[in-house]
Design a protein around this motif. Structure first.
Motif, PDB file in Angstrom:
ATOM      1  N   UNK A 236     182.188  -6.491 -63.117  1.00  0.00           N
ATOM      2  CA  UNK A 236     183.627  -6.589 -62.837  1.00  0.00           C
ATOM      3  C   UNK A 236     184.207  -5.228 -62.462  1.00  0.00           C
ATOM      4  N   UNK A 237     183.738  -4.165 -63.125  1.00  0.00           N
ATOM      5  CA  UNK A 237     184.173  -2.818 -62.759  1.00  0.00           C
ATOM      6  C   UNK A 237     183.801  -2.522 -61.313  1.00  0.00           C
ATOM      7  N   UNK A 238     182.566  -2.835 -60.923  1.00  0.00           N
ATOM      8  CA  UNK A 238     182.149  -2.615 -59.540  1.00  0.00           C
ATOM      9  C   UNK A 238     183.054  -3.359 -58.570  1.00  0.00           C
ATOM     10  N   UNK A 239     183.370  -4.608 -58.896  1.00  0.00           N
ATOM     11  CA  UNK A 239     184.221  -5.389 -57.999  1.00  0.00           C
ATOM     12  C   UNK A 239     185.588  -4.725 -57.841  1.00  0.00           C
ATOM     13  N   UNK A 240     186.141  -4.214 -58.940  1.00  0.00           N
ATOM     14  CA  UNK A 240     187.437  -3.550 -58.855  1.00  0.00           C
ATOM     15  C   UNK A 240     187.392  -2.277 -58.032  1.00  0.00           C
ATOM     16  N   UNK A 241     186.354  -1.469 -58.244  1.00  0.00           N
ATOM     17  CA  UNK A 241     186.208  -0.220 -57.495  1.00  0.00           C
ATOM     18  C   UNK A 241     186.016  -0.506 -56.014  1.00  0.00           C
ATOM     19  N   UNK A 243     186.839  -3.195 -54.328  1.00  0.00           N
ATOM     20  CA  UNK A 243     188.047  -3.782 -53.737  1.00  0.00           C
ATOM     21  C   UNK A 243     189.072  -2.699 -53.402  1.00  0.00           C
ATOM     22  N   UNK A 244     189.212  -1.710 -54.269  1.00  0.00           N
ATOM     23  CA  UNK A 244     190.154  -0.616 -53.993  1.00  0.00           C
ATOM     24  C   UNK A 244     189.706   0.199 -52.780  1.00  0.00           C
ATOM     25  N   UNK A 245     188.412   0.453 -52.678  1.00  0.00           N
ATOM     26  CA  UNK A 245     187.910   1.210 -51.536  1.00  0.00           C
ATOM     27  C   UNK A 245     188.052   0.408 -50.241  1.00  0.00           C
ATOM     28  N   UNK A 246     187.879  -0.895 -50.313  1.00  0.00           N
ATOM     29  CA  UNK A 246     188.053  -1.738 -49.125  1.00  0.00           C
ATOM     30  C   UNK A 246     189.496  -1.723 -48.650  1.00  0.00           C
ATOM     31  N   UNK A 247     190.427  -1.607 -49.584  1.00  0.00           N
ATOM     32  CA  UNK A 247     191.841  -1.576 -49.219  1.00  0.00           C
ATOM     33  C   UNK A 247     192.217  -0.282 -48.508  1.00  0.00           C
ATOM     34  N   UNK A 248     191.453   0.770 -48.755  1.00  0.00           N
ATOM     35  CA  UNK A 248     191.735   2.054 -48.117  1.00  0.00           C
ATOM     36  C   UNK A 248     191.279   2.046 -46.672  1.00  0.00           C
ATOM     37  N   UNK A 249     190.000   1.633 -46.458  1.00  0.00           N
ATOM     38  CA  UNK A 249     189.444   1.676 -45.102  1.00  0.00           C
ATOM     39  C   UNK A 249     188.064   1.041 -45.127  1.00  0.00           C
ATOM     40  N   UNK A 250     187.628   0.567 -43.959  1.00  0.00           N
ATOM     41  CA  UNK A 250     186.260   0.065 -43.826  1.00  0.00           C
ATOM     42  C   UNK A 250     185.300   1.167 -43.382  1.00  0.00           C
ATOM     43  N   UNK A 258     179.863   4.200 -53.347  1.00  0.00           N
ATOM     44  CA  UNK A 258     178.829   4.817 -54.162  1.00  0.00           C
ATOM     45  C   UNK A 258     179.375   6.022 -54.922  1.00  0.00           C
ATOM     46  N   UNK A 259     180.113   6.868 -54.236  1.00  0.00           N
ATOM     47  CA  UNK A 259     180.680   8.057 -54.868  1.00  0.00           C
ATOM     48  C   UNK A 259     181.638   7.664 -55.992  1.00  0.00           C
ATOM     49  N   UNK A 260     182.496   6.679 -55.740  1.00  0.00           N
ATOM     50  CA  UNK A 260     183.463   6.243 -56.753  1.00  0.00           C
ATOM     51  C   UNK A 260     182.768   5.594 -57.947  1.00  0.00           C
ATOM     52  N   UNK A 261     181.758   4.796 -57.682  1.00  0.00           N
ATOM     53  CA  UNK A 261     181.043   4.128 -58.772  1.00  0.00           C
ATOM     54  C   UNK A 261     180.309   5.129 -59.652  1.00  0.00           C
ATOM     55  N   UNK A 262     179.678   6.106 -59.042  1.00  0.00           N
ATOM     56  CA  UNK A 262     178.982   7.121 -59.831  1.00  0.00           C
ATOM     57  C   UNK A 262     179.949   7.906 -60.705  1.00  0.00           C
ATOM     58  N   UNK A 263     181.184   8.033 -60.260  1.00  0.00           N
ATOM     59  CA  UNK A 263     182.186   8.772 -61.029  1.00  0.00           C
ATOM     60  C   UNK A 263     182.811   7.921 -62.126  1.00  0.00           C
ATOM     61  N   UNK A 264     182.846   6.591 -61.944  1.00  0.00           N
ATOM     62  CA  UNK A 264     183.636   5.752 -62.840  1.00  0.00           C
ATOM     63  C   UNK A 264     182.820   4.825 -63.745  1.00  0.00           C
ATOM     64  N   UNK A 289     173.621  -3.745 -53.394  1.00  0.00           N
ATOM     65  CA  UNK A 289     174.500  -4.396 -54.363  1.00  0.00           C
ATOM     66  C   UNK A 289     175.971  -4.245 -53.967  1.00  0.00           C
ATOM     67  N   UNK A 290     176.325  -3.094 -53.413  1.00  0.00           N
ATOM     68  CA  UNK A 290     177.695  -2.894 -52.909  1.00  0.00           C
ATOM     69  C   UNK A 290     177.981  -3.886 -51.785  1.00  0.00           C
ATOM     70  N   UNK A 291     177.026  -4.090 -50.886  1.00  0.00           N
ATOM     71  CA  UNK A 291     177.208  -5.044 -49.786  1.00  0.00           C
ATOM     72  C   UNK A 291     177.441  -6.455 -50.317  1.00  0.00           C
ATOM     73  N   UNK A 292     176.695  -6.810 -51.370  1.00  0.00           N
ATOM     74  CA  UNK A 292     176.858  -8.146 -51.930  1.00  0.00           C
ATOM     75  C   UNK A 292     178.237  -8.366 -52.505  1.00  0.00           C
ATOM     76  N   UNK A 293     178.737  -7.411 -53.274  1.00  0.00           N
ATOM     77  CA  UNK A 293     180.066  -7.566 -53.872  1.00  0.00           C
ATOM     78  C   UNK A 293     181.151  -7.472 -52.804  1.00  0.00           C
ATOM     79  N   UNK A 294     180.984  -6.577 -51.834  1.00  0.00           N
ATOM     80  CA  UNK A 294     181.968  -6.480 -50.743  1.00  0.00           C
ATOM     81  C   UNK A 294     182.036  -7.792 -49.970  1.00  0.00           C
ATOM     82  N   UNK A 295     180.887  -8.423 -49.733  1.00  0.00           N
ATOM     83  CA  UNK A 295     180.879  -9.705 -49.041  1.00  0.00           C
ATOM     84  C   UNK A 295     181.598 -10.782 -49.834  1.00  0.00           C
ATOM     85  N   UNK A 296     181.394 -10.784 -51.151  1.00  0.00           N
ATOM     86  CA  UNK A 296     182.099 -11.737 -52.010  1.00  0.00           C
ATOM     87  C   UNK A 296     183.611 -11.524 -51.919  1.00  0.00           C
ATOM     88  N   UNK A 297     184.039 -10.275 -51.949  1.00  0.00           N
ATOM     89  CA  UNK A 297     185.472  -9.976 -51.903  1.00  0.00           C
ATOM     90  C   UNK A 297     186.072 -10.372 -50.555  1.00  0.00           C
TER      91      UNK A 297
END
Length: 306
Positions: A236-241, A243-250, A258-264, A289-297
């Motif tokens: 769920x944390x990954x999905x939130x991170x 989703x926020x990055x997707x809202x900024x830009x593709x 990856x950078x945000x997840x490693x930090x958070x 794994x990022x691609x999978x969650x981004x696709x779900x979102x």
């Protein structure tokens, strides 16, 4: 690496991939020897000779069953080769997986498309004789309970034998850093469905067990439910991170995620302590794994817009 005896009945058989950088302490087969003798996930074709040799050294000459948690190439790609060495052994898998095990050409081509040279190093997937294939829905033997756990794959299942839970990749991927702790990350490749995956974790949390066996890697005693709960929070944390990055830009989305997840993500805090080759391996799988969650979102956003 030598087999690791977890209990008198349970042995982890390492299936390291010497031609792939960083693919050590990553893939294994599980051998159970009690009132029945069975193997969980034979690994890819490339290490079937090593697996058979190890079983011979352990004086295992017959198996009551080969149980597949799912049919991704690193878990079941060697099932056909293994069946030629153990021709009387039933091969149990999800009913949706049976056609792909009997005729693996589409599975092989999909593996090549997704993994490229890694799939080639794993080795071509050979068919399992149809007479050997048994649907998990029809399997009620050896005191083994079958638990449907889709999420990592639609055909993913877990197995409970006594107090031992063979959970495949339901609870993510684990790597123990000696003297430091444990690295754990989601295994959420496309096509990922959050609700289904979390439901599978709930099902295993509700399944009484003592020993939790990872597909990647190792076993944990007395903490399976708490690890699954923590992993559910991690996904769920990954999905939130993401989703926020997707809202900024593709643009450069995967690198930024990856950078945000490693930090958070606390589960990734041992990243600086991973061996260089393991860090390289994990980076590729994290992108997947990022691609999978981004696709779900994206799918969820598009459905909401309709």
């Amino acid at each position: 690496m030598e087999p690791q005896r977890i209990t008198p009945e349970l042995t982890l058989i390492p299936l390291d991939q010497p031609t792939l950088r960083g693919f050590h302490t990553f893939i294994s087969a599980w051998l159970y020897q009690g009132d029945a003798t069975f193997l969980v996930d034979p690994g890819p074709a490339s290490t079937v000779p090593l697996l058979v040799q190890t079983l011979e050294k352990m004086n295992v000459t017959r198996l009551d069953a080969l149980l597949l948690t799912h049919i991704h190439i690193d878990h079941a790609g060697g099932a056909g080769d293994f069946s030629r060495r153990f021709p009387d052994t039933p091969v149990v898998c999800h009913p949706k997986a049976i056609p792909h095990m009997a005729d693996p050409e589409r599975l092989w081509q999909g593996s090549l498309k997704t993994l490229g040279d890694t799939a080639r190093a794993y080795g071509q997937i050979q068919p399992v004789p149809e007479k050997n294939l048994v649907s998990s829905e029809d399997f009620a033997d050896l005191g083994v309970q079958v638990i449907n756990t889709p999420g990592h794959a639609v055909h993913h299942i877990s197995y409970l034998k006594d107090d031992i839970l063979f959970a495949g990749e339901t609870g993510g991927v684990r790597y123990e850093v000696p003297g430091k702790g444990v690295w754990i990350r989601p295994a959420t490749p496309p096509r990922f469905l959050m609700e289904i995956s979390c439901g599978s974790m709930d099902a295993l949390m509700e399944t009484p067990h003592d020993i939790y066996c990872y597909g990647h890697y190792g076993a944990v005693k007395g903490a399976g439910a708490s690890l699954l709960a923590a992993h559910k929070d991690q996904v769920r944390l990954w999905a939130g991170v993401i989703e926020r990055e997707m809202a900024v830009s593709s643009e450069d989305l995967e690198e930024r995620c990856l950078k945000s997840l490693l930090a958070q993500d606390p589960g990734l805090s041992l990243h600086p302590h991973l061996p260089d080759d393991v860090r390289e391996r994990e980076k590729g799988f994290m992108f997947n794994s990022i691609r999978g969650i981004a696709g779900y979102l994206r799918d969820r956003r598009n459905a909401a817009a309709q």
